[in-house]
Design a protein around this motif. Structure first.
Motif, PDB file in Angstrom:
ATOM      1  N   LEU A   6       0.843  -1.188   0.000  1.00 35.92           N
ATOM      2  CA  LEU A   6       0.000   0.000   0.000  1.00 35.92           C
ATOM      3  C   LEU A   6       0.883   1.244   0.000  1.00 35.92           C
ATOM      4  N   GLN A   7       0.729   2.068  -1.030  1.00 33.18           N
ATOM      5  CA  GLN A   7       1.517   3.290  -1.160  1.00 33.18           C
ATOM      6  C   GLN A   7       0.665   4.491  -0.745  1.00 33.18           C
ATOM      7  N   ILE A   8       1.174   5.255   0.221  1.00 34.59           N
ATOM      8  CA  ILE A   8       0.507   6.462   0.700  1.00 34.59           C
ATOM      9  C   ILE A   8       1.395   7.640   0.324  1.00 34.59           C
ATOM     10  N   GLN A   9       0.945   8.458  -0.604  1.00 31.42           N
ATOM     11  CA  GLN A   9       1.730   9.600  -1.052  1.00 31.42           C
ATOM     12  C   GLN A   9       1.096  10.896  -0.555  1.00 31.42           C
ATOM     13  N   ILE A  10       1.911  11.730   0.032  1.00 32.25           N
ATOM     14  CA  ILE A  10       1.484  13.064   0.459  1.00 32.25           C
ATOM     15  C   ILE A  10       2.219  14.039  -0.434  1.00 32.25           C
ATOM     16  N   VAL A  11       1.471  14.674  -1.346  1.00 33.04           N
ATOM     17  CA  VAL A  11       2.085  15.541  -2.341  1.00 33.04           C
ATOM     18  C   VAL A  11       1.952  17.004  -1.912  1.00 33.04           C
ATOM     19  N   ASP A  12       2.852  17.802  -2.429  1.00 34.70           N
ATOM     20  CA  ASP A  12       2.872  19.220  -2.089  1.00 34.70           C
ATOM     21  C   ASP A  12       1.815  19.969  -2.908  1.00 34.70           C
TER      22      ASP A  12
ATOM     23  N   GLN B 274       6.439  18.025 -16.330  1.00 36.89           N
ATOM     24  CA  GLN B 274       6.466  19.288 -15.593  1.00 36.89           C
ATOM     25  C   GLN B 274       7.401  19.126 -14.388  1.00 36.89           C
ATOM     26  N   PRO B 275       8.695  19.169 -14.613  1.00 41.72           N
ATOM     27  CA  PRO B 275       9.674  18.878 -13.541  1.00 41.72           C
ATOM     28  C   PRO B 275       9.633  19.851 -12.373  1.00 41.72           C
ATOM     29  N   LEU B 276       9.021  21.048 -12.559  1.00 41.92           N
ATOM     30  CA  LEU B 276       8.950  22.018 -11.459  1.00 41.92           C
ATOM     31  C   LEU B 276       7.583  22.020 -10.785  1.00 41.92           C
ATOM     32  N   SER B 277       6.715  21.076 -11.164  1.00 40.89           N
ATOM     33  CA  SER B 277       5.372  21.023 -10.574  1.00 40.89           C
ATOM     34  C   SER B 277       5.443  20.696  -9.088  1.00 40.89           C
ATOM     35  N   PRO B 278       4.577  21.303  -8.261  1.00 39.09           N
ATOM     36  CA  PRO B 278       4.606  21.036  -6.811  1.00 39.09           C
ATOM     37  C   PRO B 278       4.365  19.569  -6.444  1.00 39.09           C
TER      38      PRO B 278
ATOM     39  N   ALA C  20       9.199  12.300  -1.569  1.00 40.13           N
ATOM     40  CA  ALA C  20      10.057  13.424  -1.414  1.00 40.13           C
ATOM     41  C   ALA C  20       9.241  14.659  -1.349  1.00 40.13           C
ATOM     42  N   THR C  21       9.916  15.677  -0.944  1.00 40.85           N
ATOM     43  CA  THR C  21       9.270  16.944  -0.843  1.00 40.85           C
ATOM     44  C   THR C  21      10.338  17.999  -0.956  1.00 40.85           C
ATOM     45  N   ARG C  22       9.948  19.033  -1.483  1.00 42.96           N
ATOM     46  CA  ARG C  22      10.893  20.139  -1.558  1.00 42.96           C
ATOM     47  C   ARG C  22      10.144  21.419  -1.174  1.00 42.96           C
TER      48      ARG C  22
END
Length: 309
Positions: free
Chosen positions: A162-168, A265-269, A307-309
């Protein structure tokens, strides 16, 4: 005169005395024993040739036709084992391996048992992952504070678990720019997930990702690699603070921008994200080699996006 000389010639009479045979010794017995042994070996050879199949005869002939082939060309041969002839088993034409006749059946049985164990482990993991996904979804939807961030939380069942992703989000970043300090709302999300994972037996993998915007001092200094790793580790601390055992964490990795969620879109949040994977036992074995279940190799893409930036 001549007749007188003949008359004067002495007459010699030889007398032969007849007696018993002299002793000959025991040399003949040894010769006879050798003869009998040779005859026994000959008849044994004839019996073996008569009872040997054509395939076995061919295998023996091929071996003795080039006895130095292995020694000259390299590889394993008779000197590498306790057996005089390589191969073994029911077919002497097989020149590779040193196996007993029953070995192939034993290997097939072991393989079948391993496949059964793997299938049973996958079945048990599937039973756990579906309720866990529903539980986390329920926690998010039933919590008014977390519900507004539901668009940033993505649940997906993958071959690894189970993958849980928290995106910016541009309006709601999980971290300040260039920082690994968790934002308050991100802390709430992580702690709710940590509470839900506290009772799960499976191991957890945490991966951190950034977008492709270069950071600060660049490649030779503190870069997106260090930043993504620090953010993944900060997320681990929040999960542990919520009650999830620290030994449940199998891996914390910073992947920078090596695996973008939106490559176009490499700069997408959304490329800035934290990925939590509740691993199946098969994925755990691939990653850690713990020997719990037999498994195949783990791909980098399936390993997790984080990851997060």
């Amino acid at each position: 005169m001549a007749s007188d000389a003949k008359k004067l010639q002495p007459i010699i009479v030889k007398k032969v005395k007849k007696g018993g045979h002299a002793a000959h010794g025991g040399a003949w017995k040894i010769a006879y024993a050798d003869f009998v042994t040779a005859m026994m070996a000959f008849f044994l050879l004839m019996w073996l040739l008569g009872s040997t199949t054509e395939g076995d005869k061919k295998g023996i002939a091929e071996f003795f036709s080039a006895p130095m082939k292995v020694a000259m060309a390299g590889g394993s041969g008779t000197g590498a084992s306790n057996s005089i002839l390589p191969g073994g088993g029911a077919d002497l034409t097989q020149m590779v391996g040193q196996a007993r006749q029953g070995d192939s059946k034993e290997l097939a049985q072991k393989k079948k048992e391993q496949e059964a164990i793997r299938a049973e482990a996958a079945k048990q993991d599937a039973k756990k992952m579906a309720p866990l996904s529903a539980k986390i979804s329920g926690i998010i939807s039933n919590n008014p504070r977390l519900a507004e961030f539901s668009s940033q939380i993505r649940l997906q069942t993958t071959p690894d678990g189970l993958q849980i992703q928290i995106v910016d989000d541009q309006k709601r970043p999980m971290f300040d720019t260039g920082s690994a300090v968790v934002k308050p709302y991100m802390r709430d999300i992580l702690r709710e997930i940590g509470t839900a994972l506290s009772g799960v037996e499976n191991k957890i993998s945490l991966d951190g990702h950034t977008d492709r915007a270069p950071y600060g001092s660049g490649e030779r200094g503190y870069s997106n690699w260090e930043l993504s790793a620090d953010r993944a580790n900060a997320s681990r601390r929040e999960l542990v603070a919520a009650g999830m055992p620290d030994d449940k964490v199998a891996r914390v990795v910073g992947l920078a921008s090596s695996i973008l969620l939106e490559p176009d879109q490499p700069l997408s949040p959304v490329n800035r994200r934290i990925s939590i994977i509740v691993m199946t036992r098969e994925a755990e074995e691939r990653l850690l080699g713990t020997g719990r279940t037999p498994v195949s190799s783990l791909s980098n893409t399936d390993a997790g996006e984080t990851a997060t930036r």
